[in-house]
Design a protein around this motif. Structure first.
Motif, PDB file in Angstrom:
ATOM      1  N   THR A  15      13.484  69.893  60.525  1.00 18.00           N
ATOM      2  CA  THR A  15      12.397  69.573  61.448  1.00 18.00           C
ATOM      3  C   THR A  15      12.881  68.576  62.485  1.00 18.00           C
ATOM      4  N   GLU A  16      11.942  68.023  63.256  1.00 16.00           N
ATOM      5  CA  GLU A  16      12.263  67.030  64.267  1.00 16.00           C
ATOM      6  C   GLU A  16      11.393  65.792  64.072  1.00 16.00           C
ATOM      7  N   CYS A  17      11.987  64.659  64.330  1.00 12.41           N
ATOM      8  CA  CYS A  17      11.245  63.399  64.309  1.00 12.41           C
ATOM      9  C   CYS A  17      10.989  62.949  65.740  1.00 12.41           C
ATOM     10  N   HIS A  63       8.467  59.025  60.554  1.00 11.33           N
ATOM     11  CA  HIS A  63       9.061  59.872  59.529  1.00 11.33           C
ATOM     12  C   HIS A  63       8.458  61.276  59.608  1.00 11.33           C
ATOM     13  N   ARG A  64       9.184  62.234  59.099  1.00  7.02           N
ATOM     14  CA  ARG A  64       8.688  63.612  59.105  1.00  7.02           C
ATOM     15  C   ARG A  64       7.341  63.704  58.378  1.00  7.02           C
ATOM     16  N   ARG A  65       6.530  64.637  58.852  1.00  6.80           N
ATOM     17  CA  ARG A  65       5.187  64.908  58.326  1.00  6.80           C
ATOM     18  C   ARG A  65       4.173  63.822  58.643  1.00  6.80           C
ATOM     19  N   SER A  69       5.784  63.391  64.546  1.00  2.00           N
ATOM     20  CA  SER A  69       6.932  64.145  64.048  1.00  2.00           C
ATOM     21  C   SER A  69       6.490  65.476  63.462  1.00  2.00           C
ATOM     22  N   GLY A  71       7.053  68.777  60.651  1.00  2.00           N
ATOM     23  CA  GLY A  71       7.104  68.871  59.200  1.00  2.00           C
ATOM     24  C   GLY A  71       5.744  69.115  58.579  1.00  2.00           C
ATOM     25  N   ASP A  81      13.336  62.405  51.737  1.00  2.00           N
ATOM     26  CA  ASP A  81      13.252  62.895  53.109  1.00  2.00           C
ATOM     27  C   ASP A  81      13.240  61.747  54.114  1.00  2.00           C
ATOM     28  N   ASP A  85      15.704  60.923  57.234  1.00  2.00           N
ATOM     29  CA  ASP A  85      15.255  60.651  58.605  1.00  2.00           C
ATOM     30  C   ASP A  85      15.931  59.408  59.165  1.00  2.00           C
TER      31      ASP A  85
END
Length: 317
Positions: A15-17, A63-65, A69, A71, A81, A85
């Protein structure tokens, strides 16, 4: 203070942050993230603006999700995870315009302060690290948190965690729990200084997009995370800032981590977990800027043949 920043994105895993990039002029770069399920704006803005105003490049990321960001599923916090990151952010920060790859510093508070200890212990790209009121020993934190919660509420939180973890196996949406609440309510933290979260991080609802909840499954794993135990492996200068009346992250395990780190420095403030965002802000940011100047600006430039820096391209959103 008015500073210029731009939204950028970098790859981390699949994914991308998203991050705020504050351009600097002194070659140093501070990589930052907020605490447990705290997005970059409420978690870093007050400190990032001061660091950028002093000439440091800043990369403050979600952070992802979480936050901006990518996710899914959303609001699920996984330590493994988040550590990935941080490593991706370090590689990306080294490619930012005007940044000396040999002058990268980490800054985190609460859970991210624990991540700073963990990453600094194993990543030689880190030139300096700041762990502010860090979760150095989550086993001790969980035991202490139980003193400020009712048995029934603790049982309900654990039950939700189990249901959420099982539901995640079957692709069901996360069961979300508030980050903080009054004792007796189902929340991740019900400690006395957890009641200061809004005043410290979101005064006047300045950040209405911040979703102050996380997937309940995290409650099952928090007590296994003890990043302060790796402090003896941290070879770079480390500043640990603790607050003596911190009932959320606890001062003693963090102070012990600073003592174990070969180049550890300890700053103590009176007050609770969020004091550096409240009346202790000026004292905290002054100590942190002094640390950054001493350990980043006095360093020689990085070797241009050094291949340890990341290769991600600087890509505005």
């Amino acid at each position: 203070m008015s500073v210029v920043r731009e939204k950028v994105r970098f790859s981390s895993g699949d994914t991308e942050c998203a991050a705020w990039h504050y351009p600097g002029f002194n070659g140093g770069c501070v990589i930052m993230a907020g605490g447990f399920a705290v997005t970059k704006e409420p978690g870093t803005d007050p400190f990032a603006e001061r660091f950028a105003g002093a000439g440091f490049t800043v990369l403050a990321f979600d952070h992802r999700r979480l936050g901006d960001s990518g996710g899914a599923p959303r609001q699920v916090v996984r330590i493994r995870d988040e550590l990935a990151d941080w490593r991706a952010a370090i590689g990306f920060a080294a490619t930012l315009p005007g940044v000396d790859p040999g002058k990268l510093a980490l800054w985190g508070f609460s859970l991210s302060g624990g991540h700073v200890l963990r990453i600094a212990a194993g990543d030689r790209r880190v030139a300096a690290a700041i762990a502010q009121t860090p979760n150095a020993d989550c086993q001790a934190i969980v035991r202490n948190a139980a003193r400020h919660q009712t048995p029934l509420a603790m049982l309900r939180l654990t039950g939700l965690g189990v249901l959420d973890a099982l539901g995640g196996l079957f692709g069901r949406p996360p069961l979300l729990v508030p980050l903080n609440g009054e004792p007796g309510s189902v929340a991740f933290l019900t400690t006395p200084d957890a009641q200061d979260t809004g005043q410290a991080l979101n005064p006047g609802n300045r950040y209405p997009q911040w979703q102050q909840a996380a997937a309940a499954r995290f409650a099952l794993w928090l007590g296994f995370y003890r990043p302060g135990r790796r402090a003896s492996r941290i070879q770079c200068p480390l500043l640990v800032l603790v607050c003596d009346q911190d009932t959320s992250a606890l001062a003693a395990p963090a102070a012990a981590a600073a003592d174990r780190a070969p180049r550890g420095e300890l700053v103590r403030l009176p007050g609770g977990h969020y004091q550096p965002f409240l009346s202790g802000h000026e004292q905290a940011v002054t100590a942190e800027l002094s640390f950054l100047r001493r350990h980043l600006l006095d360093r020689p430039p990085a070797d241009p043949d050094d291949t340890t820096a990341g290769t991600a391209a600087h890509r505005p959103e």
